[in-house]
Motif scaffolding. Structure first.
Motif, PDB file in Angstrom:
ATOM      1  N   GLY A  26       0.797  -1.227   0.000  1.00 13.53           N
ATOM      2  CA  GLY A  26       0.000   0.000   0.000  1.00 13.53           C
ATOM      3  C   GLY A  26       0.826   1.273   0.000  1.00 13.53           C
ATOM      4  O   GLY A  26       0.284   2.369  -0.099  1.00 13.53           O
ATOM      5  N   TRP A  30       0.035   2.614  -7.301  1.00 15.86           N
ATOM      6  CA  TRP A  30      -0.010   1.583  -8.342  1.00 15.86           C
ATOM      7  C   TRP A  30      -0.610   2.173  -9.627  1.00 15.86           C
ATOM      8  O   TRP A  30      -1.344   3.161  -9.586  1.00 15.86           O
ATOM      9  CB  TRP A  30      -0.821   0.378  -7.844  1.00 15.86           C
ATOM     10  N   ALA A  33      -4.229   2.881  -9.770  1.00 17.17           N
ATOM     11  CA  ALA A  33      -4.644   4.101  -9.061  1.00 17.17           C
ATOM     12  C   ALA A  33      -4.491   5.316  -9.975  1.00 17.17           C
ATOM     13  O   ALA A  33      -5.349   6.207  -9.995  1.00 17.17           O
ATOM     14  CB  ALA A  33      -3.815   4.282  -7.793  1.00 17.17           C
ATOM     15  N   GLY A  56      -9.057   0.253   0.453  1.00 15.29           N
ATOM     16  CA  GLY A  56      -7.651  -0.052   0.145  1.00 15.29           C
ATOM     17  C   GLY A  56      -6.927   1.133  -0.459  1.00 15.29           C
ATOM     18  O   GLY A  56      -6.240   1.010  -1.467  1.00 15.29           O
ATOM     19  N   GLY A  58      -4.272   2.885   0.169  1.00 15.99           N
ATOM     20  CA  GLY A  58      -2.813   2.922   0.018  1.00 15.99           C
ATOM     21  C   GLY A  58      -2.273   4.311   0.307  1.00 15.99           C
ATOM     22  O   GLY A  58      -2.362   4.805   1.428  1.00 15.99           O
ATOM     23  N   ASP A  77      -8.139   2.205   4.863  1.00 17.58           N
ATOM     24  CA  ASP A  77      -7.124   1.151   4.694  1.00 17.58           C
ATOM     25  C   ASP A  77      -6.822   0.603   6.086  1.00 17.58           C
ATOM     26  O   ASP A  77      -7.440   0.995   7.088  1.00 17.58           O
ATOM     27  CB  ASP A  77      -5.851   1.703   4.009  1.00 17.58           C
ATOM     28  N   LEU A  78      -5.855  -0.308   6.122  1.00 14.25           N
ATOM     29  CA  LEU A  78      -5.446  -0.910   7.389  1.00 14.25           C
ATOM     30  C   LEU A  78      -4.771   0.147   8.282  1.00 14.25           C
ATOM     31  O   LEU A  78      -4.335   1.198   7.796  1.00 14.25           O
ATOM     32  CB  LEU A  78      -4.474  -2.067   7.116  1.00 14.25           C
ATOM     33  N   LEU A 105     -10.340   0.700   7.978  1.00 13.27           N
ATOM     34  CA  LEU A 105     -11.396  -0.252   7.602  1.00 13.27           C
ATOM     35  C   LEU A 105     -10.708  -1.504   7.063  1.00 13.27           C
ATOM     36  O   LEU A 105     -10.070  -1.475   6.015  1.00 13.27           O
ATOM     37  CB  LEU A 105     -12.326   0.333   6.538  1.00 13.27           C
ATOM     38  N   TRP A 107     -11.251  -5.135   5.550  1.00 12.31           N
ATOM     39  CA  TRP A 107     -12.317  -5.831   4.841  1.00 12.31           C
ATOM     40  C   TRP A 107     -12.816  -7.010   5.667  1.00 12.31           C
ATOM     41  O   TRP A 107     -12.027  -7.774   6.245  1.00 12.31           O
ATOM     42  CB  TRP A 107     -11.824  -6.331   3.483  1.00 12.31           C
ATOM     43  N   ALA A 124      -8.877   0.716  -6.217  1.00 13.92           N
ATOM     44  CA  ALA A 124      -7.823   0.533  -7.224  1.00 13.92           C
ATOM     45  C   ALA A 124      -6.869  -0.547  -6.750  1.00 13.92           C
ATOM     46  O   ALA A 124      -6.356  -0.482  -5.623  1.00 13.92           O
ATOM     47  CB  ALA A 124      -7.063   1.842  -7.464  1.00 13.92           C
ATOM     48  N   ASP A 125      -6.666  -1.515  -7.584  1.00 13.74           N
ATOM     49  CA  ASP A 125      -5.725  -2.611  -7.332  1.00 13.74           C
ATOM     50  C   ASP A 125      -5.954  -3.277  -5.969  1.00 13.74           C
ATOM     51  O   ASP A 125      -5.019  -3.472  -5.192  1.00 13.74           O
ATOM     52  CB  ASP A 125      -4.277  -2.105  -7.443  1.00 13.74           C
ATOM     53  N   TYR A 128      -5.921  -8.929  -5.379  1.00 15.68           N
ATOM     54  CA  TYR A 128      -4.596  -9.505  -5.647  1.00 15.68           C
ATOM     55  C   TYR A 128      -4.245 -10.659  -4.742  1.00 15.68           C
ATOM     56  O   TYR A 128      -3.189 -11.252  -4.922  1.00 15.68           O
ATOM     57  CB  TYR A 128      -3.522  -8.409  -5.606  1.00 15.68           C
ATOM     58  N   TYR A 129      -5.101 -10.972  -3.761  1.00 16.11           N
ATOM     59  CA  TYR A 129      -4.818 -12.192  -3.002  1.00 16.11           C
ATOM     60  C   TYR A 129      -6.124 -12.877  -2.605  1.00 16.11           C
ATOM     61  O   TYR A 129      -7.124 -12.225  -2.304  1.00 16.11           O
ATOM     62  CB  TYR A 129      -3.872 -11.956  -1.816  1.00 16.11           C
TER      63      TYR A 129
END
Ligand SMILES: C[S@@+](CC[C@H](N)C(=O)[O-])C[C@H]1O[C@@H](n2cnc3c(N)ncnc32)[C@H](O)[C@@H]1O
Length: 222
Positions: A26, A30, A33, A56, A58, A77-78, A105, A107, A124-125, A128-129
């Motif tokens: 993050g 990217w 974004a 997310g 970032g 985000d985290l 926040l 998820w 955005a992006d 991915y996992y």
């Protein structure tokens, strides 16, 4: 906080200054974004005075861009991204014509503090996992109302498990949402790429409902 500043020129002249630093995924801006942020500037989806929530975030590039276009934005985000988000909000506050703040926040966790549903959710992006797909979809379901437009930008990656993750995400997404691709020729002329897609997504409400918000009239002007 030290790092490397990514400048992103606005159509109006000045540039966003987005601090990037070493750390997790993050901490850099990217390509998805950049594509989504510059797409917002095309004006296809009106943002002035709209409530926007970014997942997310970032570095905050996309959400901060929305705030320069007059939206009232909550970046999320985290916990570990909050300091970087705060720096980037401060660095760009003079360009903001709406408002912008950042919140934690994760998820899948409780989203009751984020009601009522926003006009837009931006991502955005964020695909991915594998382990994130179910929690991310749960969060999307809980955050969206019938009029919420989700704009999701992602890079199509061919290596490793990425194609399978993308396929699974689209499959799960379409259980509760209608989606439509924003054609490439509607992306920003400079910030576009064949392998970076923007989806406009809207929640299915009942049979026959759920027209994707592919145009401003369908989504942005409520
Ligand atoms: C690839 S980065 C993209 C960052 C930014 N949107 C961009 O495109 O430049 C993915 C972002 O999702 C966030 N993220 C990953 N898993 C998350 C989770 N479970 N809850 C909330 N955010 C998460 C990461 O912290 C990171 O900021």
């Amino acid at each position: 906080m030290s790092g490397f500043v990514r400048e992103l020129e606005l159509r109006s002249g000045p540039s966003l200054r987005l601090l990037q630093r070493s750390g997790g995924v993050g901490c850099v801006v990217w390509d998805a974004a950049l594509v989504l942020a510059k797409f917002l500037e095309t004006g296809s989806f009106p943002l002035s005075r709209r409530a926007v929530l970014e997942l997310g975030s970032g570095t905050g590039a996309v959400g901060i861009m929305a705030a320069t276009l007059g939206a009232d934005v909550t970046l999320t985000d985290l916990q570990e991204l909050q300091e970087l988000l705060a720096v980037n909000i401060d660095n760009n506050r003079h360009l903001v014509t709406g408002s912008v703040r950042a919140e934690v926040l994760k998820w899948g966790q409780d989203v009751s503090g984020f009601r009522p549903p926003p006009d837009y959710i931006l991502m955005a992006d964020c695909i991915y996992y594998e382990e994130s797909l179910e929690p991310l979809l749960k969060t999307l379901r809980e955050l969206t109302g019938p009029d919420t437009c989700v704009l999701c930008c992602y890079e199509q990656r061919t290596e490793g498990r990425n194609p399978e993750i993308e396929r699974r995400y689209l499959e799960l997404l379409q259980v509760d949402f209608e989606l439509e691709r924003v054609p490439l020729d509607q992306h920003d002329e400079q910030f576009r790429s064949e392998d970076i897609h923007i989806l406009s997504i809207r929640r299915k409400t009942k049979v026959g409902d759920g027209a994707p918000c592919a145009s401003a009239s369908a989504c942005g002007q409520h």
